[in-house]
Design an enzyme around this catalytic site. Sequence first.
Site, PDB file in Angstrom:
ATOM      1  N   ALA A 198       0.806  -1.217   0.000  1.00 23.84           N
ATOM      2  CA  ALA A 198       0.000   0.000   0.000  1.00 23.84           C
ATOM      3  C   ALA A 198       0.843   1.273   0.000  1.00 23.84           C
ATOM      4  O   ALA A 198       0.455   2.271  -0.604  1.00 23.84           O
ATOM      5  CB  ALA A 198      -0.952   0.002   1.190  1.00 23.84           C
ATOM      6  N   THR A 199       1.989   1.267   0.670  1.00 16.73           N
ATOM      7  CA  THR A 199       2.818   2.478   0.697  1.00 16.73           C
ATOM      8  C   THR A 199       3.272   2.858  -0.707  1.00 16.73           C
ATOM      9  O   THR A 199       3.166   4.020  -1.116  1.00 16.73           O
ATOM     10  CB  THR A 199       4.035   2.286   1.621  1.00 16.73           C
ATOM     11  N   ASN A 223      -6.194   2.785  10.540  1.00 14.59           N
ATOM     12  CA  ASN A 223      -5.311   1.736  11.038  1.00 14.59           C
ATOM     13  C   ASN A 223      -5.128   1.751  12.550  1.00 14.59           C
ATOM     14  O   ASN A 223      -4.738   0.756  13.144  1.00 14.59           O
ATOM     15  CB  ASN A 223      -3.940   1.834  10.367  1.00 14.59           C
ATOM     16  N   GLN A 256      -6.106  -1.516   5.514  1.00 15.74           N
ATOM     17  CA  GLN A 256      -6.718  -2.224   6.637  1.00 15.74           C
ATOM     18  C   GLN A 256      -8.013  -2.927   6.272  1.00 15.74           C
ATOM     19  O   GLN A 256      -8.432  -3.854   6.966  1.00 15.74           O
ATOM     20  CB  GLN A 256      -6.979  -1.254   7.796  1.00 15.74           C
ATOM     21  N   GLY A 268      -1.099  -7.088   1.125  1.00 10.30           N
ATOM     22  CA  GLY A 268      -1.567  -8.441   1.398  1.00 10.30           C
ATOM     23  C   GLY A 268      -1.278  -8.943   2.793  1.00 10.30           C
ATOM     24  O   GLY A 268      -1.937  -9.864   3.284  1.00 10.30           O
ATOM     25  N   HIS A 269      -0.293  -8.333   3.469  1.00 12.96           N
ATOM     26  CA  HIS A 269       0.179  -8.947   4.715  1.00 12.96           C
ATOM     27  C   HIS A 269      -0.736  -8.736   5.908  1.00 12.96           C
ATOM     28  O   HIS A 269      -0.456  -9.228   7.003  1.00 12.96           O
ATOM     29  CB  HIS A 269       1.600  -8.474   5.034  1.00 12.96           C
ATOM     30  N   THR A 278      10.950  -6.936 -12.453  1.00 13.38           N
ATOM     31  CA  THR A 278      10.542  -8.328 -12.531  1.00 13.38           C
ATOM     32  C   THR A 278       9.417  -8.604 -11.543  1.00 13.38           C
ATOM     33  O   THR A 278       9.514  -8.266 -10.358  1.00 13.38           O
ATOM     34  CB  THR A 278      11.734  -9.252 -12.218  1.00 13.38           C
ATOM     35  N   CYS A 300       4.442   1.830  11.629  1.00 13.35           N
ATOM     36  CA  CYS A 300       5.403   2.631  10.869  1.00 13.35           C
ATOM     37  C   CYS A 300       5.983   3.786  11.676  1.00 13.35           C
ATOM     38  O   CYS A 300       6.953   4.413  11.263  1.00 13.35           O
ATOM     39  CB  CYS A 300       4.745   3.170   9.604  1.00 13.35           C
TER      40      CYS A 300
END
Length: 388
Positions: A74-75, A155, A183, A203-204, A244, A329
Amino acid sequence: MKTVVAYLDAAATTRVLPQVAEVVLHWMSEDFGNAGSRTHEYGTRAKKAVARAREGIATHLGVRPDELIFTSGATESNNIALLGLAPYGAEHGRRHIVSTAIEHKAVLEPLEHLEAQGFEIDLIEPGPSGRVSAEAVLERVRPDTLLVSVMQVNNETGVIQPVAELAEHLRATETYFHVDAAQGFGKLPESLRAPIDLISFSGHKIGAPKGIGGLVVRRRGRVAAPLKPLMFGGGQERGLRPGTLPVPLIAGLSTALETFENEHTKWLAAAEEFRSRLLVALRKTRFHLHGDQEHVMPHILNLSFEGVDAEALILQLKSYAAVATGSACTSASYTPSHVLAAMQLPQEQISNGLRLSWFPDQANELDVDEFVDVIAGYQAGVQTSTLA
């Protein structure tokens, strides 16, 4: 000392699901081809895996596969959306951007950069509810407004913002709409299917690996938001994100989302059940909940305990659960929450906000009563010390 420390920081990240780890390992060690290689079967299989993942994730978000690009998370997606749209705004005399004071730093800091470049940034404070109203946002929109950027779910507080309502109104204007969905991705799919121009996600937060996410660039008719790339060196991802493709991470993201979709209803119910048990147990303490509890995700609880320093309390709880004061963060060097400050809460609550966030399977490792007894005991000890 307890041997099992429950994990209550799922808003920061989550454990990679076992089935996701298997998929990632497969594409790292067996089908390890480059999706850009066209002369052999390894490359073909990798390319097909990316295409399958893109189609599945796009379907979940209600967009076409070619409206989704993969990024590191997202960042990066926020930066591509905000900074990538800026040249168009500058060229067309549209330098006004509306956002909120409770956005993640991954939005606020790119906006600060744009402000230094001559853009006018209009940040809306939500008040004690932690939820901006659609009306408050829309009334700031002007003919020269390039972009509105509002997060889907905060968040720190878990408060859900009215992004679907905003999307419906803004679609009829020339102003683009960006949503940071870090979120809410996977958890609140309905609102992301609204006509939002740009959506950032990671995704995390749902059991996928770190380092993979995406940016939706939804078309208005046949025309997409006119983004300029921030990096150069290849034509991958429609020229917006060269490099890649990380096939193992993309396949892992797809598997995590599939798994989460299948268990979504059950997950929400279990998260709500844990929240209810925790709130009942917390009656032994004196605490303040932060944010509109009628519009909040069931797996995030932001609160402060009367007379208790949050950092000191975390040390008391470290043998029982992993908890946080706010965004991962900014936690390396503790500063009072900019989110709680924008909500105009009392200073003690701003300085001592504690975020508890969970996935039900990991939260259930916690003995809730024992956890709360530690808090209650510490709070009582602080009060006794103060009175003495």
